[in-house]
Motif scaffolding. Structure first.
Motif, PDB file in Angstrom:
ATOM      1  N   SER A 240       0.801  -1.221   0.000  1.00 53.84           N
ATOM      2  CA  SER A 240       0.000   0.000   0.000  1.00 53.84           C
ATOM      3  C   SER A 240       0.830   1.265   0.000  1.00 53.84           C
ATOM      4  CB  SER A 240      -0.929   0.009   1.218  1.00 53.84           C
ATOM      5  OG  SER A 240      -0.163  -0.010   2.427  1.00 53.84           O
ATOM      6  N   ASP A 241       2.016   1.226   0.593  1.00 60.08           N
ATOM      7  CA  ASP A 241       2.811   2.436   0.726  1.00 60.08           C
ATOM      8  C   ASP A 241       4.280   2.115   0.532  1.00 60.08           C
ATOM      9  OD1 ASP A 241       2.776   0.938   3.166  1.00 60.08           O
ATOM     10  OD2 ASP A 241       3.761   2.618   4.144  1.00 60.08           O
ATOM     11  N   VAL A 242       5.036   3.140   0.202  1.00 58.76           N
ATOM     12  CA  VAL A 242       6.475   2.985   0.028  1.00 58.76           C
ATOM     13  C   VAL A 242       7.128   4.319   0.355  1.00 58.76           C
ATOM     14  CG1 VAL A 242       6.353   3.539  -2.445  1.00 58.76           C
ATOM     15  CG2 VAL A 242       8.286   2.233  -1.569  1.00 58.76           C
ATOM     16  N   ASP A 243       8.267   4.275   1.041  1.00 59.62           N
ATOM     17  CA  ASP A 243       8.929   5.507   1.456  1.00 59.62           C
ATOM     18  C   ASP A 243       9.509   6.273   0.277  1.00 59.62           C
ATOM     19  OD1 ASP A 243       8.316   5.011   4.099  1.00 59.62           O
ATOM     20  OD2 ASP A 243      10.191   3.928   4.473  1.00 59.62           O
ATOM     21  N   GLU A 244      10.132   5.540  -0.645  1.00 59.03           N
ATOM     22  CA  GLU A 244      10.839   6.162  -1.767  1.00 59.03           C
ATOM     23  C   GLU A 244       9.954   6.077  -3.007  1.00 59.03           C
ATOM     24  OE1 GLU A 244      15.119   5.838  -4.129  1.00 59.03           O
ATOM     25  OE2 GLU A 244      14.596   4.413  -2.571  1.00 59.03           O
ATOM     26  N   GLN A 245       9.306   7.174  -3.371  1.00 59.84           N
ATOM     27  CA  GLN A 245       8.350   7.154  -4.466  1.00 59.84           C
ATOM     28  C   GLN A 245       9.016   7.160  -5.839  1.00 59.84           C
ATOM     29  OE1 GLN A 245       5.109   6.793  -4.280  1.00 59.84           O
ATOM     30  NE2 GLN A 245       5.022   6.748  -2.055  1.00 59.84           N
ATOM     31  N   ALA A 246      10.065   7.940  -5.999  1.00 60.07           N
ATOM     32  CA  ALA A 246      10.690   8.093  -7.311  1.00 60.07           C
ATOM     33  C   ALA A 246      11.896   7.160  -7.426  1.00 60.07           C
ATOM     34  CB  ALA A 246      11.127   9.537  -7.524  1.00 60.07           C
ATOM     35  N   PRO A 247      11.840   6.133  -8.272  1.00 64.04           N
ATOM     36  CA  PRO A 247      12.996   5.238  -8.407  1.00 64.04           C
ATOM     37  C   PRO A 247      14.144   5.928  -9.110  1.00 64.04           C
ATOM     38  CG  PRO A 247      11.319   4.689 -10.016  1.00 64.04           C
ATOM     39  CD  PRO A 247      10.717   5.732  -9.115  1.00 64.04           C
ATOM     40  N   PRO A 248      15.376   5.539  -8.805  1.00 64.71           N
ATOM     41  CA  PRO A 248      16.523   6.080  -9.543  1.00 64.71           C
ATOM     42  C   PRO A 248      16.549   5.535 -10.963  1.00 64.71           C
ATOM     43  CG  PRO A 248      17.227   4.347  -8.062  1.00 64.71           C
ATOM     44  CD  PRO A 248      15.773   4.573  -7.774  1.00 64.71           C
ATOM     45  N   LYS A 249      17.389   6.118 -11.765  1.00 68.35           N
ATOM     46  CA  LYS A 249      17.545   5.648 -13.138  1.00 68.35           C
ATOM     47  C   LYS A 249      18.277   4.311 -13.163  1.00 68.35           C
ATOM     48  CE  LYS A 249      15.735   9.085 -15.516  1.00 68.35           C
ATOM     49  NZ  LYS A 249      14.564   8.898 -16.416  1.00 68.35           N
ATOM     50  N   THR A 250      17.923   3.479 -14.116  1.00 63.20           N
ATOM     51  CA  THR A 250      18.613   2.217 -14.320  1.00 63.20           C
ATOM     52  C   THR A 250      19.155   2.181 -15.742  1.00 63.20           C
ATOM     53  OG1 THR A 250      18.370  -0.205 -14.290  1.00 63.20           O
ATOM     54  CG2 THR A 250      16.444   1.058 -14.972  1.00 63.20           C
ATOM     55  N   ARG A 251      20.338   1.619 -15.915  1.00 62.91           N
ATOM     56  CA  ARG A 251      20.931   1.480 -17.248  1.00 62.91           C
ATOM     57  C   ARG A 251      20.445   0.180 -17.877  1.00 62.91           C
ATOM     58  NH1 ARG A 251      27.243   1.677 -16.971  1.00 62.91           N
ATOM     59  NH2 ARG A 251      26.830   0.049 -15.433  1.00 62.91           N
ATOM     60  N   PHE A 252      19.983   0.258 -19.109  1.00 65.22           N
ATOM     61  CA  PHE A 252      19.474  -0.914 -19.806  1.00 65.22           C
ATOM     62  C   PHE A 252      20.531  -1.483 -20.757  1.00 65.22           C
ATOM     63  CE2 PHE A 252      15.459   0.678 -18.312  1.00 65.22           C
ATOM     64  CZ  PHE A 252      14.669  -0.457 -18.171  1.00 65.22           C
ATOM     65  N   PHE A 253      20.592  -2.820 -20.791  1.00 65.07           N
ATOM     66  CA  PHE A 253      21.464  -3.536 -21.717  1.00 65.07           C
ATOM     67  C   PHE A 253      20.671  -4.681 -22.340  1.00 65.07           C
ATOM     68  CE2 PHE A 253      24.279  -1.749 -18.536  1.00 65.07           C
ATOM     69  CZ  PHE A 253      25.383  -1.310 -19.253  1.00 65.07           C
ATOM     70  N   VAL A 254      21.078  -5.063 -23.530  1.00 64.89           N
ATOM     71  CA  VAL A 254      20.642  -6.322 -24.126  1.00 64.89           C
ATOM     72  C   VAL A 254      21.779  -7.319 -23.966  1.00 64.89           C
ATOM     73  CG1 VAL A 254      19.979  -7.524 -26.241  1.00 64.89           C
ATOM     74  CG2 VAL A 254      19.102  -5.230 -25.792  1.00 64.89           C
ATOM     75  N   ARG A 255      21.480  -8.453 -23.358  1.00 61.97           N
ATOM     76  CA  ARG A 255      22.506  -9.479 -23.179  1.00 61.97           C
ATOM     77  C   ARG A 255      22.702 -10.264 -24.462  1.00 61.97           C
ATOM     78  NH1 ARG A 255      21.521 -14.875 -19.895  1.00 61.97           N
ATOM     79  NH2 ARG A 255      21.177 -15.562 -22.054  1.00 61.97           N
ATOM     80  N   GLN A 256      23.953 -10.554 -24.771  1.00 61.23           N
ATOM     81  CA  GLN A 256      24.245 -11.348 -25.954  1.00 61.23           C
ATOM     82  C   GLN A 256      23.666 -12.756 -25.796  1.00 61.23           C
ATOM     83  OE1 GLN A 256      28.659 -12.753 -24.401  1.00 61.23           O
ATOM     84  NE2 GLN A 256      28.523 -11.591 -26.254  1.00 61.23           N
ATOM     85  N   PRO A 257      23.342 -13.437 -26.899  1.00 59.80           N
ATOM     86  CA  PRO A 257      22.845 -14.813 -26.797  1.00 59.80           C
ATOM     87  C   PRO A 257      23.927 -15.754 -26.280  1.00 59.80           C
ATOM     88  CG  PRO A 257      23.211 -14.227 -29.087  1.00 59.80           C
ATOM     89  CD  PRO A 257      23.387 -12.961 -28.290  1.00 59.80           C
ATOM     90  N   MET A 258      23.495 -16.874 -25.727  1.00 61.15           N
ATOM     91  CA  MET A 258      24.418 -17.794 -25.070  1.00 61.15           C
ATOM     92  C   MET A 258      25.533 -18.268 -25.998  1.00 61.15           C
ATOM     93  SD  MET A 258      23.575 -21.353 -23.079  1.00 61.15           S
ATOM     94  CE  MET A 258      24.904 -22.373 -22.425  1.00 61.15           C
ATOM     95  N   ARG A 259      25.208 -18.466 -27.260  1.00 60.90           N
ATOM     96  CA  ARG A 259      26.244 -18.970 -28.176  1.00 60.90           C
ATOM     97  C   ARG A 259      27.393 -17.987 -28.347  1.00 60.90           C
ATOM     98  NH1 ARG A 259      21.871 -17.547 -31.363  1.00 60.90           N
ATOM     99  NH2 ARG A 259      22.228 -15.798 -32.801  1.00 60.90           N
ATOM    100  N   ASP A 260      27.176 -16.712 -27.960  1.00 55.98           N
ATOM    101  CA  ASP A 260      28.224 -15.701 -28.088  1.00 55.98           C
ATOM    102  C   ASP A 260      28.918 -15.383 -26.765  1.00 55.98           C
ATOM    103  OD1 ASP A 260      27.792 -15.390 -30.814  1.00 55.98           O
ATOM    104  OD2 ASP A 260      26.206 -13.905 -30.520  1.00 55.98           O
ATOM    105  N   PHE A 261      28.620 -16.129 -25.702  1.00 51.80           N
ATOM    106  CA  PHE A 261      29.387 -15.978 -24.460  1.00 51.80           C
ATOM    107  C   PHE A 261      30.850 -16.316 -24.744  1.00 51.80           C
ATOM    108  CE2 PHE A 261      25.699 -17.150 -21.337  1.00 51.80           C
ATOM    109  CZ  PHE A 261      24.958 -16.080 -21.810  1.00 51.80           C
ATOM    110  N   VAL A 262      31.734 -15.844 -23.879  1.00 52.76           N
ATOM    111  CA  VAL A 262      33.143 -16.238 -23.968  1.00 52.76           C
ATOM    112  C   VAL A 262      33.322 -17.501 -23.140  1.00 52.76           C
ATOM    113  CG1 VAL A 262      35.526 -15.579 -23.531  1.00 52.76           C
ATOM    114  CG2 VAL A 262      33.864 -13.844 -24.254  1.00 52.76           C
TER     115      VAL A 262
END
Length: 335
Positions: A240-262
């Motif tokens: 019902s309630d939360v102390d921190e109303q405005a979330p901080p910014k988050t950086r978005f990434f697209v993860r490479q597919p598994m076949r391209d892992f090192v």
């Protein structure tokens, strides 16, 4: 729910707070007719969404376990709107052992959904979640870390749905939780055998995390998750309630597919050249694998197979052919 030998004395419909165990039958050398306890806490307060929270899917991932244990210790049922079902150590044999897999049956809980009601203990746990809990909830949030073998940047992540409406809803979870980093995974291999696959089949909104890892406890990742969890629960309407109303910014990434892992292509001691969060280029040196049995031999070079940001690196220095050494992501502009 289809037939199952798993049972619980907890009434999921009871108003107020309930706590106890999901009981998974087990017959072993030290107990012929026993059961494995999976702790469960339920908060029910009137009308509202039902939400399932899980940690300890893999037993060597600790931040999520502590996150949910502290939640059930501190949360007042008066703050709940609807129902919150919490499993702080869902694969309890693995949690007790501090291992990725269950020591009872070598079960990887997040690779055997929808489970088997007549299978091994881990399969029975998966089946109970799939047939007994998920059909009763609107959202499921599963808190993972890298475990013993891997260390991640502090992040939340999701396998991005193809449907635009569901995709926007899922990105909303990431924005509300607001870890320092948020990862979209496209085309996840083997997703049907994961909790995610059951959630998609049953129409349950899903989000997961990678809160550090290396078999340790990441203070940075934990503190970000501890701040983000109330925002996420408020965002979906169960808190019902939360102390921190405005979330901080988050950086978005697209993860490479598994076949391209090192991946390691030799067995030995891995010397990493690059750390988490660093920017790399395709073909650049990533490290070297040294041969302790033949120390005069030249080390095997490791190079990056794609450009981007290091999201994850292997933790143990000892490595063998086929082990994942690095996971790379590319920045994504999400409005």
């Amino acid at each position: 729910m289809s037939s199952t030998s798993v049972w619980t004395d907890i009434d999921l419909e009871r108003e107020g707070r309930s706590q106890g165990y999901i009981r998974v039958p087990y017959s072993g050398n030290d107990t012929g007719h026993g059961w494995i306890p999976v702790p469960i806490v339920v908060f029910k307060n009137g009308e509202g969404p039902s939400v399932l929270l899980m940690a300890g899917n893999h037993g060597d991932e600790y931040e999520g376990q502590v996150l949910l244990m502290k939640l059930v210790q501190s949360l007042s049922v008066d703050r709940v709107r609807g129902r919150l079902i919490v499993l702080p150590g869902v694969n309890s044999p693995a949690v007790a052992a501090g291992t990725r897999l269950s020591p009872i049956d070598d079960g990887n809980l997040n690779r055997i959904f929808p489970g088997d009601p007549d299978g091994t203990p881990t399969q029975m746990i998966a089946h109970y979640i799939d047939s007994g809990l998920l059909p009763q909830v609107r959202y499921c949030f599963d808190f993972h870390s890298g475990g013993y073998s891997s260390e991640f940047m502090p992040m939340a992540h999701l396998a991005a749905p193809d449907d635009p409406e569901l995709r926007a809803q899922a990105i909303g979870f990431l924005k509300a939780f607001a870890m320092p980093n948020s990862i979209l995974v496209e085309g996840l291999i083997g997703g049907g055998k994961r909790l995610l696959g059951s959630c998609r089949r049953l129409g349950v909104g899903h989000m997961s995390t990678e809160l550090g890892g290396a078999g340790a406890f990441s203070i940075e990742a934990y503190r970000a998750a501890e701040r983000g969890l109330p925002r996420l629960l408020h965002h979906v309407g169960v808190l019902s309630d939360v102390d921190e109303q405005a979330p901080p910014k988050t950086r978005f990434f697209v993860r490479q597919p598994m076949r391209d892992f090192v991946f390691a292509e030799a067995t030995g001691v891995f010397e990493a050249y690059v750390g988490l969060g660093e920017t790399v280029e395709v073909g650049a040196p990533a490290g070297a694998i040294h041969f302790t049995e033949t120390p005069w031999r030249e080390p095997h070079p490791v190079v990056f197979t794609s450009s981007g940001t290091v999201l994850c690196k292997r933790s143990p220095a000892r490595t063998k052919i086929g082990d994942c050494l690095y996971v790379i992501g590319t920045p994504l502009d999400v409005q």
